[in-house]
Design a protein around this motif. Structure first.
Motif, PDB file in Angstrom:
ATOM      1  N   UNK A 131       0.836  -1.204   0.000  1.00  0.00           N
ATOM      2  CA  UNK A 131       0.000   0.000   0.000  1.00  0.00           C
ATOM      3  C   UNK A 131       0.872   1.256   0.000  1.00  0.00           C
ATOM      4  N   UNK A 132       1.961   1.222   0.727  1.00  0.00           N
ATOM      5  CA  UNK A 132       2.868   2.371   0.768  1.00  0.00           C
ATOM      6  C   UNK A 132       3.360   2.722  -0.628  1.00  0.00           C
ATOM      7  N   UNK A 133       3.715   1.709  -1.420  1.00  0.00           N
ATOM      8  CA  UNK A 133       4.189   1.951  -2.778  1.00  0.00           C
ATOM      9  C   UNK A 133       3.060   2.418  -3.694  1.00  0.00           C
ATOM     10  N   UNK A 134       1.896   1.790  -3.578  1.00  0.00           N
ATOM     11  CA  UNK A 134       0.773   2.182  -4.430  1.00  0.00           C
ATOM     12  C   UNK A 134       0.366   3.627  -4.167  1.00  0.00           C
ATOM     13  N   UNK A 135       0.330   4.004  -2.902  1.00  0.00           N
ATOM     14  CA  UNK A 135      -0.063   5.372  -2.569  1.00  0.00           C
ATOM     15  C   UNK A 135       1.018   6.378  -2.952  1.00  0.00           C
ATOM     16  N   UNK A 136       2.267   5.956  -2.869  1.00  0.00           N
ATOM     17  CA  UNK A 136       3.366   6.824  -3.295  1.00  0.00           C
ATOM     18  C   UNK A 136       3.199   7.241  -4.748  1.00  0.00           C
ATOM     19  N   UNK A 137       2.671   6.320  -5.567  1.00  0.00           N
ATOM     20  CA  UNK A 137       2.517   6.581  -7.005  1.00  0.00           C
ATOM     21  C   UNK A 137       1.065   6.892  -7.385  1.00  0.00           C
ATOM     22  N   UNK A 138       0.249   7.185  -6.392  1.00  0.00           N
ATOM     23  CA  UNK A 138      -1.146   7.600  -6.622  1.00  0.00           C
ATOM     24  C   UNK A 138      -1.942   6.578  -7.443  1.00  0.00           C
ATOM     25  N   UNK A 139      -1.731   5.303  -7.155  1.00  0.00           N
ATOM     26  CA  UNK A 139      -2.473   4.244  -7.828  1.00  0.00           C
ATOM     27  C   UNK A 139      -3.677   3.839  -6.974  1.00  0.00           C
ATOM     28  N   UNK A 140      -4.814   3.712  -7.619  1.00  0.00           N
ATOM     29  CA  UNK A 140      -6.046   3.356  -6.912  1.00  0.00           C
ATOM     30  C   UNK A 140      -6.109   1.841  -6.703  1.00  0.00           C
ATOM     31  N   UNK A 188       5.973  -0.925 -11.062  1.00  0.00           N
ATOM     32  CA  UNK A 188       6.474  -0.269  -9.853  1.00  0.00           C
ATOM     33  C   UNK A 188       6.905  -1.304  -8.817  1.00  0.00           C
ATOM     34  N   UNK A 189       6.074  -2.304  -8.587  1.00  0.00           N
ATOM     35  CA  UNK A 189       6.412  -3.331  -7.608  1.00  0.00           C
ATOM     36  C   UNK A 189       7.656  -4.104  -8.034  1.00  0.00           C
ATOM     37  N   UNK A 190       7.770  -4.376  -9.322  1.00  0.00           N
ATOM     38  CA  UNK A 190       8.929  -5.114  -9.815  1.00  0.00           C
ATOM     39  C   UNK A 190      10.222  -4.338  -9.584  1.00  0.00           C
ATOM     40  N   UNK A 191      10.144  -3.006  -9.653  1.00  0.00           N
ATOM     41  CA  UNK A 191      11.348  -2.176  -9.526  1.00  0.00           C
ATOM     42  C   UNK A 191      11.600  -1.647  -8.114  1.00  0.00           C
ATOM     43  N   UNK A 192      10.534  -1.518  -7.309  1.00  0.00           N
ATOM     44  CA  UNK A 192      10.688  -0.795  -6.052  1.00  0.00           C
ATOM     45  C   UNK A 192      10.358  -1.598  -4.792  1.00  0.00           C
ATOM     46  N   UNK A 193       9.917  -2.819  -4.930  1.00  0.00           N
ATOM     47  CA  UNK A 193       9.663  -3.608  -3.729  1.00  0.00           C
ATOM     48  C   UNK A 193      10.945  -3.788  -2.923  1.00  0.00           C
ATOM     49  N   UNK A 194      10.856  -3.767  -1.601  1.00  0.00           N
ATOM     50  CA  UNK A 194      12.035  -4.091  -0.791  1.00  0.00           C
ATOM     51  C   UNK A 194      12.591  -5.467  -1.165  1.00  0.00           C
ATOM     52  N   UNK A 195      13.869  -5.659  -0.953  1.00  0.00           N
ATOM     53  CA  UNK A 195      14.544  -6.889  -1.374  1.00  0.00           C
ATOM     54  C   UNK A 195      13.972  -8.154  -0.743  1.00  0.00           C
ATOM     55  N   UNK A 210      -4.481  -0.485  10.125  1.00  0.00           N
ATOM     56  CA  UNK A 210      -4.152   0.220   8.896  1.00  0.00           C
ATOM     57  C   UNK A 210      -5.408   0.842   8.290  1.00  0.00           C
ATOM     58  N   UNK A 211      -5.293   2.050   7.777  1.00  0.00           N
ATOM     59  CA  UNK A 211      -6.374   2.673   7.027  1.00  0.00           C
ATOM     60  C   UNK A 211      -6.229   2.271   5.561  1.00  0.00           C
ATOM     61  N   UNK A 212      -7.261   1.641   5.006  1.00  0.00           N
ATOM     62  CA  UNK A 212      -7.202   1.129   3.650  1.00  0.00           C
ATOM     63  C   UNK A 212      -8.334   1.700   2.805  1.00  0.00           C
ATOM     64  N   UNK A 213      -8.209   1.549   1.490  1.00  0.00           N
ATOM     65  CA  UNK A 213      -9.229   2.006   0.561  1.00  0.00           C
ATOM     66  C   UNK A 213     -10.191   0.862   0.243  1.00  0.00           C
ATOM     67  N   UNK A 214     -11.490   1.198   0.241  1.00  0.00           N
ATOM     68  CA  UNK A 214     -12.506   0.216  -0.100  1.00  0.00           C
ATOM     69  C   UNK A 214     -13.453   0.842  -1.127  1.00  0.00           C
ATOM     70  N   UNK A 215     -14.184   0.022  -1.878  1.00  0.00           N
ATOM     71  CA  UNK A 215     -15.125   0.572  -2.866  1.00  0.00           C
ATOM     72  C   UNK A 215     -16.197   1.431  -2.212  1.00  0.00           C
ATOM     73  N   UNK A 216     -16.600   2.456  -2.937  1.00  0.00           N
ATOM     74  CA  UNK A 216     -17.615   3.388  -2.436  1.00  0.00           C
ATOM     75  C   UNK A 216     -18.895   2.643  -2.046  1.00  0.00           C
ATOM     76  N   UNK A 217     -19.397   1.813  -2.941  1.00  0.00           N
ATOM     77  CA  UNK A 217     -20.635   1.059  -2.690  1.00  0.00           C
ATOM     78  C   UNK A 217     -20.309  -0.371  -2.263  1.00  0.00           C
TER      79      UNK A 217
END
Length: 279
Positions: free
Chosen positions: A29-38, A77-84, A238-245
């Motif tokens: 989630x940290x990586x997804x939010x860093x790159x503004x991915x929904x 992004x995950x392929x390039x930036x995930x921790x080792x 953790x605060x996470x994103x969920x679908x509106x409906x």
């Protein structure tokens, strides 16, 4: 290490497993939010978020989903930036991987699945990421799209792994198919590209509906507007994103989703080998 043959987890195992999966989720989630991915909590993880404010007590995985455009960006992004300490497991990155969805897997751990002994990569404790692909309003065309995916997926799996089946006849038949698919001048990368092309067949259109092709329940169409804009909810700490409906989606998937199943159904079968490694 814990070994099992269709056994239930102990309370200690499931709690430990969930703690590790939550760690993986936080890093993803940290990586997804860093790159503004929904992304959106999905399936049993969405159900757990709403009904339990975290894991379903007996659930042994975490599922999130992304619209196809964000899913493809997330893979890179995950392929390039995930921790080792992590591996990205997805068919575009691993030769004998047949999964069109993705797993973020923790190195140094083992989470045995039925195919583990047939592949060369290691599968550790992991979380799943699923793409949502466009489909048209017509259920007839939507189902054709789904059956096309199912058909194409068989070519991918049968070209990637040579496995033993439930009977001697099915094993021999599968081995023949595997040998043919690996002999003809069309390698497994082509089958994977064709499968992805089928899944994304309607990506050029701005459709009102989407689907998760890998849904084990079969064809299921979702309204795009039921997902966005995402709202925030609590999943453990953790605060996470969920679908509106979320209520509409969970009802569509599970029916009366707030009803707790009977005690005898509150379990998942543990893997044959579960190794927490240093964790």
């Amino acid at each position: 290490m814990a070994r099992s043959e269709f056994k239930k987890y102990t309370d200690e195992e499931i709690k430990h497993l969930q703690e590790i999966e939550l760690m993986i989720l936080k890093d993803v989630v940290k990586l997804l939010e860093k790159h503004n991915l929904k992304y959106y909590m999905y399936g049993g993880s969405l159900l757990g978020t709403i009904r339990h404010n975290g894991f379903i007590p007996w659930d042994d995985d975490i599922d999130i989903t992304l619209f196809r455009e964000d899913f493809d960006k997330a893979l890179e992004i995950l392929n390039n930036e995930l921790p080792d300490k992590y591996d990205l497991i997805q068919m575009n990155y691993i030769d004998d991987c047949f999964g069109p969805f993705a797993k973020v897997s923790l190195k140094g751990t083992t989470f045995w699945r039925w195919y583990t002994s047939y592949v060369n990569y290691e599968l550790g404790i992991n979380i799943d990421l699923f793409p949502l692909d466009n489909i048209p309003k017509s259920d007839f065309l939507g189902k054709l799209h789904h059956y096309g995916y199912v058909f194409g997926y068989q070519f991918v799996i049968n070209s990637c792994i040579k496995m033993d089946m439930y009977s001697s006849f099915r094993t021999k038949l599968h081995h023949v198919v595997y040998d043919i698919l690996n002999f003809i001048p069309v390698n497994k990368r082509i089958w994977k590209k064709l499968l992805t092309k089928e899944m994304t067949f309607f990506s050029y259109r701005d459709t009102e509906r989407v689907t998760d092709c890998f849904n084990l329940a079969g064809y299921m169409a979702y309204q795009r507007d039921d997902f966005e804009p995402a709202i925030m909810a609590k999943f453990e700490d953790l605060e996470v994103k969920i679908p509106k409906n979320y209520d509409k989606l969970l009802t569509q998937i599970y029916g009366d989703y707030m009803k707790i199943p009977p005690k005898e159904d509150r379990y998942n079968a543990a893997p044959e080998i579960l190794d927490f490694g240093e964790y």
